[in-house]
Design a protein around this motif. Sequence first.
Motif, short mmCIF file in Angstrom:
data_model
loop_
_atom_site.label_atom_id
_atom_site.label_comp_id
_atom_site.label_asym_id
_atom_site.label_seq_id
_atom_site.Cartn_x
_atom_site.Cartn_y
_atom_site.Cartn_z
N MET A 1 0.85 -1.07 -0.11
CA MET A 1 0.45 -0.43 -0.40
C MET A 1 0.60 1.33 -0.01
O MET A 1 0.04 1.92 -0.23
CB MET A 1 -0.68 -0.05 1.19
CG MET A 1 -2.22 1.03 1.31
SD MET A 1 -3.11 0.91 -0.10
CE MET A 1 -4.62 2.50 0.19
N GLU A 2 1.57 1.17 0.78
CA GLU A 2 3.47 2.26 0.67
C GLU A 2 3.52 2.71 -0.65
O GLU A 2 3.19 4.36 -0.94
CB GLU A 2 4.06 2.04 1.55
CG GLU A 2 4.80 2.82 1.80
CD GLU A 2 6.02 3.15 3.06
OE1 GLU A 2 7.10 2.85 3.01
OE2 GLU A 2 5.70 3.05 3.59
N SER A 3 3.52 1.38 -1.64
CA SER A 3 4.40 2.05 -2.91
C SER A 3 3.08 2.56 -3.46
O SER A 3 3.23 3.35 -4.52
CB SER A 3 4.50 0.75 -3.45
OG SER A 3 5.78 0.27 -2.57
N PHE A 4 1.87 1.59 -3.63
CA PHE A 4 1.00 2.86 -4.29
C PHE A 4 0.78 4.42 -3.47
O PHE A 4 1.13 5.06 -4.44
CB PHE A 4 -0.52 2.50 -4.00
CG PHE A 4 -1.84 2.69 -4.94
CD1 PHE A 4 -2.00 2.56 -6.48
CD2 PHE A 4 -2.57 3.89 -4.36
CE1 PHE A 4 -2.19 3.26 -7.11
CE2 PHE A 4 -3.06 4.21 -4.75
CZ PHE A 4 -3.63 4.46 -6.22
N ILE A 5 0.76 5.08 -2.57
CA ILE A 5 0.81 5.92 -2.44
C ILE A 5 1.93 6.70 -3.06
O ILE A 5 2.33 7.47 -3.51
CB ILE A 5 0.90 6.06 -0.68
CG1 ILE A 5 -0.50 5.49 -0.21
CG2 ILE A 5 0.72 7.94 -0.55
CD1 ILE A 5 -0.57 5.63 1.17
N PHE A 6 2.87 6.46 -3.14
CA PHE A 6 4.34 7.14 -3.69
C PHE A 6 4.46 7.02 -5.07
O PHE A 6 4.46 7.94 -5.35
CB PHE A 6 5.79 6.31 -2.86
CG PHE A 6 6.04 6.46 -1.85
CD1 PHE A 6 6.56 7.73 -1.32
CD2 PHE A 6 6.49 5.64 -1.25
CE1 PHE A 6 6.82 8.36 0.20
CE2 PHE A 6 6.57 5.47 0.12
CZ PHE A 6 7.39 6.46 0.54
N TYR A 7 4.09 6.17 -5.62
CA TYR A 7 3.47 6.02 -7.29
C TYR A 7 2.22 6.83 -7.27
O TYR A 7 2.02 8.20 -8.52
CB TYR A 7 2.66 4.95 -7.48
CG TYR A 7 3.42 3.63 -7.49
CD1 TYR A 7 5.22 4.40 -8.53
CD2 TYR A 7 3.80 2.26 -7.72
CE1 TYR A 7 5.51 3.00 -9.11
CE2 TYR A 7 4.32 1.34 -7.12
CZ TYR A 7 5.67 1.44 -8.60
OH TYR A 7 6.39 0.59 -8.58
N ALA A 8 1.34 7.38 -6.55
CA ALA A 8 0.23 8.45 -7.20
C ALA A 8 0.61 9.77 -6.90
O ALA A 8 0.58 10.79 -7.68
CB ALA A 8 -0.99 8.09 -5.78
N CYS A 9 1.22 10.04 -5.68
CA CYS A 9 1.70 11.53 -5.28
C CYS A 9 3.03 11.36 -6.38
O CYS A 9 2.68 12.42 -7.36
CB CYS A 9 1.89 11.24 -3.85
SG CYS A 9 1.40 11.41 -2.84
N ALA A 10 3.98 10.55 -6.63
CA ALA A 10 5.10 11.22 -8.60
C ALA A 10 3.77 11.33 -9.44
O ALA A 10 4.11 12.15 -9.62
CB ALA A 10 5.44 9.41 -8.49
N ALA A 11 3.12 10.42 -9.92
CA ALA A 11 2.35 10.37 -11.08
C ALA A 11 1.28 12.24 -10.47
O ALA A 11 1.44 12.55 -11.89
CB ALA A 11 0.73 9.67 -10.89
#
Length: 108
Positions: A1-11
């Motif tokens: 889940m943490e990776s998804f948050i980083f991916y989303a913020c990066a996007a």
Amino acid sequence: MESFIFYACAAVAEIAGCYAFWACFRMSKSPYWLIAGLISLVIFAFLLTRVESVEAGRAYSVYGGIYILFAVLWMWGAEGVRPDRWDIFGLTLCLAGAAVIFLAPHRG
């Protein structure tokens, strides 16, 4: 889940940064937009290093699907263009591919 948050913020950071350049060069906005765009793109690059992946290429591959999701959401929310069935179909294909890469039991 943490990776998804980083991916989303990066996007969001990448899209905002690129949009700042778009606004400056295509919409005749102030060159000051480029400063905000550069800062946003630096934040994007940093955030992408925070995802849980040993291989950069695999992290970037998964990010591609997330990026497309957020680009479609940006088009809808910021530009007021509702995605059509082809946008949704293409997005679904990309997310499926990203999910396979992200969830597969890779060796190593």
